[in-house]
Motif scaffolding. Structure first.
Motif, PDB file in Angstrom:
ATOM      1  N   ALA A 163       0.720  -1.204   0.200  1.00 32.28           N
ATOM      2  CA  ALA A 163       0.017  -0.042  -0.077  1.00 32.28           C
ATOM      3  C   ALA A 163       0.901   1.347   0.061  1.00 32.28           C
ATOM      4  O   ALA A 163       0.253   2.294  -0.055  1.00 32.28           O
ATOM      5  N   ALA A 164       2.258   1.161  -0.102  1.00 35.45           N
ATOM      6  CA  ALA A 164       2.970   2.382   0.010  1.00 35.45           C
ATOM      7  C   ALA A 164       2.746   3.086  -1.158  1.00 35.45           C
ATOM      8  O   ALA A 164       2.765   4.493  -0.954  1.00 35.45           O
ATOM      9  N   PRO A 165       2.249   2.893  -2.247  1.00 33.78           N
ATOM     10  CA  PRO A 165       1.858   3.843  -3.431  1.00 33.78           C
ATOM     11  C   PRO A 165       0.864   4.868  -2.827  1.00 33.78           C
ATOM     12  O   PRO A 165       0.657   5.952  -3.431  1.00 33.78           O
ATOM     13  N   ILE A 166      -0.183   4.374  -1.946  1.00 36.59           N
ATOM     14  CA  ILE A 166      -1.241   5.196  -1.621  1.00 36.59           C
ATOM     15  C   ILE A 166      -0.590   6.464  -0.777  1.00 36.59           C
ATOM     16  O   ILE A 166      -1.008   7.425  -0.967  1.00 36.59           O
ATOM     17  N   MET A 167       0.504   6.229  -0.057  1.00 41.96           N
ATOM     18  CA  MET A 167       1.018   7.035   0.663  1.00 41.96           C
ATOM     19  C   MET A 167       1.878   8.027  -0.283  1.00 41.96           C
ATOM     20  O   MET A 167       1.930   9.215  -0.016  1.00 41.96           O
ATOM     21  N   TRP A 168       2.541   7.370  -1.391  1.00 37.21           N
ATOM     22  CA  TRP A 168       3.269   8.335  -2.114  1.00 37.21           C
ATOM     23  C   TRP A 168       2.358   9.152  -3.070  1.00 37.21           C
ATOM     24  O   TRP A 168       2.674  10.320  -3.142  1.00 37.21           O
ATOM     25  N   LEU A 169       0.746   8.861  -3.207  1.00 35.78           N
ATOM     26  CA  LEU A 169       0.032   9.701  -3.571  1.00 35.78           C
ATOM     27  C   LEU A 169      -0.333  10.922  -2.786  1.00 35.78           C
ATOM     28  O   LEU A 169      -0.391  11.934  -3.236  1.00 35.78           O
ATOM     29  N   PHE A 170      -0.617  10.461  -1.573  1.00 38.79           N
ATOM     30  CA  PHE A 170      -0.677  11.656  -0.526  1.00 38.79           C
ATOM     31  C   PHE A 170       0.321  12.624  -0.586  1.00 38.79           C
ATOM     32  O   PHE A 170       0.064  13.822  -0.298  1.00 38.79           O
ATOM     33  N   MET A 171       1.563  12.183  -0.479  1.00 37.08           N
ATOM     34  CA  MET A 171       2.587  12.821  -0.279  1.00 37.08           C
ATOM     35  C   MET A 171       3.018  13.622  -1.518  1.00 37.08           C
ATOM     36  O   MET A 171       3.353  15.095  -1.450  1.00 37.08           O
ATOM     37  N   ASP A 172       2.559  13.322  -2.785  1.00 35.58           N
ATOM     38  CA  ASP A 172       2.837  13.932  -3.946  1.00 35.58           C
ATOM     39  C   ASP A 172       1.746  15.190  -3.860  1.00 35.58           C
ATOM     40  O   ASP A 172       2.017  16.153  -4.336  1.00 35.58           O
ATOM     41  N   LEU A 173       0.595  15.019  -3.559  1.00 31.88           N
ATOM     42  CA  LEU A 173      -0.463  15.769  -3.375  1.00 31.88           C
ATOM     43  C   LEU A 173      -0.271  17.008  -2.345  1.00 31.88           C
ATOM     44  O   LEU A 173      -0.433  18.156  -2.520  1.00 31.88           O
ATOM     45  N   SER A 174       0.321  16.351  -1.438  1.00 32.47           N
ATOM     46  CA  SER A 174       0.813  17.438  -0.304  1.00 32.47           C
ATOM     47  C   SER A 174       1.847  18.177  -0.699  1.00 32.47           C
ATOM     48  O   SER A 174       1.850  19.471  -0.516  1.00 32.47           O
ATOM     49  N   MET A 232       1.940  26.599  -2.239  1.00 36.39           N
ATOM     50  CA  MET A 232       0.486  27.773  -2.085  1.00 36.39           C
ATOM     51  C   MET A 232       0.934  28.411  -0.776  1.00 36.39           C
ATOM     52  O   MET A 232       1.051  27.916   0.240  1.00 36.39           O
ATOM     53  N   SER A 233       0.670  29.653  -0.871  1.00 32.50           N
ATOM     54  CA  SER A 233       1.021  30.483   0.321  1.00 32.50           C
ATOM     55  C   SER A 233      -0.244  31.356   0.693  1.00 32.50           C
ATOM     56  O   SER A 233      -0.203  32.191   1.146  1.00 32.50           O
ATOM     57  N   GLU A 234      -1.373  30.822   0.186  1.00 36.86           N
ATOM     58  CA  GLU A 234      -2.662  31.409   0.311  1.00 36.86           C
ATOM     59  C   GLU A 234      -3.083  31.554   1.947  1.00 36.86           C
ATOM     60  O   GLU A 234      -3.815  32.236   2.344  1.00 36.86           O
ATOM     61  N   TRP A 235      -2.799  30.497   2.569  1.00 37.76           N
ATOM     62  CA  TRP A 235      -3.201  30.128   3.986  1.00 37.76           C
ATOM     63  C   TRP A 235      -2.278  30.747   4.858  1.00 37.76           C
ATOM     64  O   TRP A 235      -1.127  30.323   5.040  1.00 37.76           O
ATOM     65  N   PRO A 252      -3.578  23.006   3.204  1.00 37.93           N
ATOM     66  CA  PRO A 252      -3.970  21.826   2.924  1.00 37.93           C
ATOM     67  C   PRO A 252      -2.981  20.608   2.697  1.00 37.93           C
ATOM     68  O   PRO A 252      -3.152  19.390   2.988  1.00 37.93           O
ATOM     69  N   ALA A 253      -1.620  20.997   2.581  1.00 40.01           N
ATOM     70  CA  ALA A 253      -0.578  20.321   2.526  1.00 40.01           C
ATOM     71  C   ALA A 253      -0.398  19.321   3.888  1.00 40.01           C
ATOM     72  O   ALA A 253      -0.344  18.146   3.739  1.00 40.01           O
ATOM     73  N   PRO A 254      -0.324  19.881   4.993  1.00 43.35           N
ATOM     74  CA  PRO A 254      -0.455  18.957   6.171  1.00 43.35           C
ATOM     75  C   PRO A 254      -1.185  18.095   6.332  1.00 43.35           C
ATOM     76  O   PRO A 254      -1.497  16.952   6.623  1.00 43.35           O
ATOM     77  N   ALA A 255      -2.512  18.556   6.014  1.00 40.67           N
ATOM     78  CA  ALA A 255      -3.683  17.760   6.317  1.00 40.67           C
ATOM     79  C   ALA A 255      -3.601  16.735   5.243  1.00 40.67           C
ATOM     80  O   ALA A 255      -4.146  15.341   5.603  1.00 40.67           O
ATOM     81  N   LEU A 256      -3.415  17.041   3.876  1.00 41.36           N
ATOM     82  CA  LEU A 256      -3.148  15.867   3.029  1.00 41.36           C
ATOM     83  C   LEU A 256      -2.307  14.769   3.478  1.00 41.36           C
ATOM     84  O   LEU A 256      -2.266  13.383   3.422  1.00 41.36           O
ATOM     85  N   LEU A 257      -0.993  15.025   4.107  1.00 38.77           N
ATOM     86  CA  LEU A 257      -0.009  14.291   4.622  1.00 38.77           C
ATOM     87  C   LEU A 257      -0.713  13.382   5.826  1.00 38.77           C
ATOM     88  O   LEU A 257      -0.270  12.142   5.680  1.00 38.77           O
TER      89      LEU A 257
END
Length: 178
Positions: free
Chosen positions: A79-90, A96-99, A106-111
């Motif tokens: 299942a490591a590729p699932i974690m890689w997907l979230f790391m990539d999204l994060s 982005m510096s809008e927050w 959203p980056a820490p939340a996705l991670l």
């Protein structure tokens, strides 16, 4: 079950099936006789070898096939590729510096979501799957019951994933209303 009744005398050999005659008509040695001699040298007797197979090998094989086929470290690796997907999204959202506040970003939340899926949801679903499969492994007496049992098994295996995805999407709607 088969290991409990193992015996040299009941084992099949291709040389014996061919009456010890090769494809071109030459005589071929008996594999069973050669193996019996090797087993006597290694284990002392055929009976000692068969006893070890029936006790120690049977126990190890039973344990490994029933308990360690899908271990948690193996599932985490698969299942490591699932974690890689979230790391990539994060990492995609990290630039982005809008927050202004990091916990709203959203980056820490996705991670964190990726870690929860990878370390909690997937191993838990695996355990549920194994329990369902153990319960449903008895062979029914008719083809119709077999099809019904397999359909129910597939449905029961689908339920944990459906719950995980439903909870995930509901939390996304609640946390980020539009």
């Amino acid at each position: 079950q088969q290991l409990l009744s193992i015996s040299f005398d009941t084992a099949c050999c291709s040389c014996c099936d061919q009456d010890h005659v090769g494809p071109s008509g030459e005589a071929i040695p008996c594999d069973r006789k050669i193996l019996k001699e090797c087993v006597k040298i290694w284990f002392g007797s055929e009976q000692a070898f068969e006893d070890i197979i029936r006790s120690e090998v049977s126990e190890i094989l039973n344990r490994d096939l029933s308990e360690q086929v899908f271990s948690t470290p193996w599932i985490l690796g698969v299942a490591a590729p699932i974690m890689w997907l979230f790391m990539d999204l994060s990492s995609s959202f990290a630039s982005m510096s809008e927050w202004p506040l990091w916990w709203e970003h959203p980056a820490p939340a996705l991670l964190l979501e990726g870690l929860v899926f990878w370390l909690l949801a997937i191993p838990s679903a695996k355990e549920i799957h194994l329990c369902v499969c153990r319960i449903m492994r008895a062979r029914p007496q008719s083809l119709y019951l077999e099809v019904l049992k397999n359909s129910v098994t597939m449905l029961l295996i689908f339920v944990p994933y459906a719950l995980i995805l439903t909870c995930y999407f509901l939390t996304q709607v609640i946390m980020h209303p539009r």
